[in-house]
Each structure stands twice: as structure tokens, then as C-alpha cells.
Design an enzyme around this catalytic site. Structure first.
Site, mmCIF file in Angstrom:
data_model
loop_
_atom_site.group_PDB
_atom_site.id
_atom_site.type_symbol
_atom_site.label_atom_id
_atom_site.label_comp_id
_atom_site.label_asym_id
_atom_site.label_seq_id
_atom_site.Cartn_x
_atom_site.Cartn_y
_atom_site.Cartn_z
ATOM 1 N N CYS A 58 -54.592 9.707 -12.581
ATOM 2 C CA CYS A 58 -54.481 8.498 -13.400
ATOM 3 C C CYS A 58 -55.801 8.432 -14.153
ATOM 4 O O CYS A 58 -56.864 8.594 -13.529
ATOM 5 C CB CYS A 58 -54.291 7.250 -12.545
ATOM 6 S SG CYS A 58 -54.544 5.722 -13.482
ATOM 7 N N CYS A 77 -53.010 9.345 -20.618
ATOM 8 C CA CYS A 77 -52.439 8.418 -19.619
ATOM 9 C C CYS A 77 -51.369 9.221 -18.889
ATOM 10 O O CYS A 77 -50.410 9.684 -19.517
ATOM 11 C CB CYS A 77 -51.811 7.196 -20.276
ATOM 12 S SG CYS A 77 -50.834 6.182 -19.118
ATOM 13 N N LYS A 101 -59.119 -1.370 -14.397
ATOM 14 C CA LYS A 101 -58.752 -1.925 -15.712
ATOM 15 C C LYS A 101 -59.399 -3.294 -15.930
ATOM 16 O O LYS A 101 -59.647 -3.690 -17.061
ATOM 17 C CB LYS A 101 -57.229 -2.044 -15.847
ATOM 18 C CG LYS A 101 -56.515 -0.697 -16.032
ATOM 19 C CD LYS A 101 -55.010 -0.895 -16.196
ATOM 20 C CE LYS A 101 -54.238 0.430 -16.180
ATOM 21 N NZ LYS A 101 -54.426 1.254 -17.392
ATOM 22 N N THR A 126 -49.195 8.263 -16.474
ATOM 23 C CA THR A 126 -47.898 7.597 -16.291
ATOM 24 C C THR A 126 -47.081 7.621 -17.578
ATOM 25 O O THR A 126 -45.849 7.729 -17.546
ATOM 26 C CB THR A 126 -48.114 6.141 -15.818
ATOM 27 O OG1 THR A 126 -49.151 6.122 -14.838
ATOM 28 C CG2 THR A 126 -46.843 5.576 -15.214
ATOM 29 N N THR A 134 -50.807 6.396 -10.271
ATOM 30 C CA THR A 134 -50.103 5.113 -10.195
ATOM 31 C C THR A 134 -48.815 5.304 -9.412
ATOM 32 O O THR A 134 -48.284 6.417 -9.298
ATOM 33 C CB THR A 134 -49.724 4.589 -11.596
ATOM 34 O OG1 THR A 134 -48.770 5.498 -12.178
ATOM 35 C CG2 THR A 134 -50.925 4.436 -12.504
ATOM 36 N N ARG A 158 -46.871 0.825 -18.069
ATOM 37 C CA ARG A 158 -45.967 1.944 -17.785
ATOM 38 C C ARG A 158 -45.400 1.863 -16.363
ATOM 39 O O ARG A 158 -44.207 2.086 -16.147
ATOM 40 C CB ARG A 158 -46.694 3.278 -17.975
ATOM 41 C CG ARG A 158 -46.894 3.722 -19.419
ATOM 42 C CD ARG A 158 -47.840 2.852 -20.240
ATOM 43 N NE ARG A 158 -49.199 2.805 -19.731
ATOM 44 C CZ ARG A 158 -50.117 1.905 -20.073
ATOM 45 N NH1 ARG A 158 -49.836 0.937 -20.943
ATOM 46 N NH2 ARG A 158 -51.326 1.925 -19.558
#
Lengths: 230, 230
Positions: free
Chosen positions: A191, A80, A161, A82, A124, A46
Site C-alpha cells: 500500500c 496506489c 493518511k 488498491t 489495504t 478504493r
């Protein structure tokens, strides 16, 4: 039935599901409302789409939404932050209501007694650049403050991640401290990867951290018109 | 895409999903295979159906399977040991392959170098009475040993579902110790609630505990014909 458009990332979705189960008052399996979760990990990045003109994630998100519709979902949550840049585009293409994570966060800020003022946003770079929090929090008089070293926050999110939780946690802690020193009374973990490395329960911060994942989970439970609402 | 018929119970499904994500070698979201998870918490109690003629869980399991099919699942995993009593009945009603959790456990026992002998089984009374482990492990020369106080194990499992993890852990630890004292070299945590209270990593047990949830997650990843298989 709640449909969860997840996989962004997969462990963040697991964290959201855990918070959803924990937020549900239940003494046996059958007390829980049903939920359907898609780990749609094929959705393109994203932040890259927002910043660098990377592949558009909307088609894959829409395909995921269609799977959830086909399986019988009646409302949608997206763990999520974003991805909420495409909230309006997705909502325009489905009759199912899609909860908005920033509305859940705003509700939680109001619940905690805040009525405007500076709020730190650890997110983010895509979320910040797209102004996902700015507009919706401004409606309630809150102004969003970005961390001093946003590049470090973004590196930490990518590290989570890839499994580098400890190193990411140290970076995120530093940036959260900076936001508090700059006058923010609350710092939103905006986030869904961030609470995996810096939980809102981190005792160094008291109640200064607000976990957007947790806020979304609680909003889902509050919105459940189940036997448990009583 | 892997379809997960879950919700039996909901937190056990979250635990399974976490183990599935962790078992997947990945450095970014897009490295994970997709998955679709149904928290079908409306499925009637499996043990009550086996022991006391309680409501048949098969119709609700089948409805869940149909949802997963509609959403595009191509293979199925069920993170509930007792539910495997209906594995054959479900498999007869779908073209999608349904992994069997006891096959995953048998594979893991063989991987660990065991070639027959007594294996402790910590499970629901339904799983034991239905002989879900007995037949499939016997094919590999293993004999199943039940704990001394099975009623205590069943109470502990219900306690986990109600959030009483610490108290349940103490009971389960006692019963696992008893099985080892009785000559079992491995004790299978053969109910997906059990590792929530007694993780296989519990250091008092070394490598004597075998987590069926973990075995199923690894079998799902091993069976993924994805780019990651390389």
C-alpha cells in the site's frame, strides 16, 4: 511522457515522485525524463468500494486518465495498489499502456533471487479481498500471506493518511515481524501509504521488506526509452 | 485545479508538492484539493539564459503551460524562482492567473512582522542579476542583500541538482551566516534547490531563514477556494 494518476493518497504520490526522481541517473534538470502528475484526490475510497459497496472510483479515475491523455501522456503509472483492482477496466478504455504495480513487485522478487514461496503482503483490506496480488504473484509460484491482524494494518493505513505516521509505524512493524515469523522471506509494503510510516530501509528488517512504490518507480525508469537508457 | 509548472529541478518540485500537501489541513485523501504537476525537465537552464545568452526557456515553459491548460488547470504555480524572470511573459500569454513566488515571500515577511529593512537573498546568479526579488520586495520597503560569495552559492545550487546535498549544505550555511552577520534579519532561500540542502528548519538559524518554496505552497493553499477554507 509518463502520466501519473495519483492523489491516492497525495503524500504517497509525493513519495512515489521522489523515488522516481532518485531512481533516475541524472546530473542536471535536463537529464530527467518529463512526467505529468495528477493529484486526483477526489477519487472515492478504493477499499470502501471493494468491501462495502461504497462509491465507485472508476469514473473519477477515468476522468483523471482523460486529463493526462489531454496533456500528452504516453504511458500511465498509478501509485496506489488498491486502485489496481480497476487496472483492467482502465486499460480497456485507453490506448496508453498502464504499468501494473504487482508486475513491478514480481520483477523485483525475481531480481532478488526468489523463485516462489510464501510472500507477506501488507496492504489495504481492499487489496487483499480483491486478490490484487494473489493472482499475479501466483504466476511466478509465490503464495500471498496476509498479516495476523489485518484490521490493525487497515487502521494504520488510515492513520498515515491523517498524518499519524509514528503510531502507524509501530503497528506495521509488529505485523511485518509476524509475517516473517510465519515463514515469509519477503514482506511487500503493498500500500503506497505504508512506506511513509515503515520505510523498506528500516534496519530492523535487513532486506526483508520490498517497497511496491519503489518497485513501480524503478519499473517506470527502466521503461524510459530516453537518452539515459544508454 | 492548481497547475504546477515544475521540473526546475525535478526534486525541487517534489519538495514543493510535499510542502503543499503538508500545508493542507486534511484527514483523508478526499480533503485535499486536486493538483496537476508537470515535471517539465526539458526547460533550458534559466540562469544560463539570463547570464550567458543560453537557449531561451520561454518556449518550453509555454509548451508546459499549454499542457496544464489542456488538462484543466485553472491557476498556475511555478516552483522555480529564476523562472519568474519570465512570469510577465507567461502571464501575458494565458488567461490563468500565475502566482508570483516573490509576492508569496513578501506576504510571509509581513506576516512575520517585518516592515522593511535588509533581507538576505540566497538565489541563483540569474535570479539576482535579473532583479527578480529586488523590485517586488522594494515595494514593501525591503532591500535585497546578496551573499559575499555568490559564485559559491551558484556552485552549491548546481551541486544539489547533481545530488551533492551535504557539500552544498555546508556552503549555503556559511553564506547564510555571512548575510546575518551583515545585518539581515531574514535570509530568503530564494532558489527551490536550496531547502533540499539547507532546510529553513536548520536549528542553527532559529527563524532567520525563510523558505520561498514553503511560502509559495502556503500561498497556493490560502488561495484554494475549497471546502477546506472554512
Amino acid at each position: 511522457m509518463l502520466g501519473i494518476l495519483g492523489g491516492m493518497g497525495p503524500m504517497a504520490t509525493v513519495d512515489f515522485m521522489r523515488k522516481l526522481v532518485e531512481a533516475t541517473p541524472a546530473g542536471r534538470d535536463q537529464d530527467h525524463p518529463g512526467a505529468l502528475v495528477l493529484q486526483a484526490s477526489d477519487i472515492p475510497d478504493r477499499t470502501r468500494a471493494i468491501l462495502d459497496g461504497g462509491p465507485d472510483p472508476l469514473p473519477a479515475m477515468l476522468a483523471g486518465l482523460r486529463r493526462l491523455e489531454a496533456a500528452g501522456a504516453t504511458r500511465i503509472a498509478i501509485p496506489c495498489n488498491t486502485a489496481h483492482h480497476w487496472h483492467g477496466a482502465l486499460q480497456a478504455r485507453t490506448a496508453l499502456p498502464i504499468l501494473h504495480i504487482v508486475d513491478a513487485v514480481a520483477g523485483k522478487l525475481l531480481d532478488r533471487g526468489y523463485r516462489g514461496g510464501p510472500i507477506g503482503v501488507l496492504a489495504t483490506t481492499g487489496t487483499l479481498q480483491a486478490g490484487i496480488y494473489t493472482g499475479r504473484l501466483a504466476r511466478h509460484g509465490f503464495t500471498c500471506v496476509a498479516p495476523v491482524d489485518q484490521a490493525a494494518v487497515m487502521r494504520a493505513i488510515r492513520l498515515v493518511k491523517a498524518g499519524g505516521v509514528a503510531e502507524a509505524g509501530a503497528t506495521l512493524r509488529d505485523q511485518a515481524r509476524g509475517l516473517i515469523a510465519a515463514g515469509c522471506r519477503q514482506v511487500v509494503l503493498a500500500c503506497t501509504e505504508i512506506p511513509l510510516a515503515l520505510p523498506a530501509s528500516d534496519e530492523a528488517f535487513g532486506v526483508a521488506l520490498l517497497d511496491a512504490t519503489q518497485a513501480l518507480a524503478e519499473a517506470c525508469v527502466a521503461g524510459t526509452p530516453a537518452r539515459l537508457a544508454a
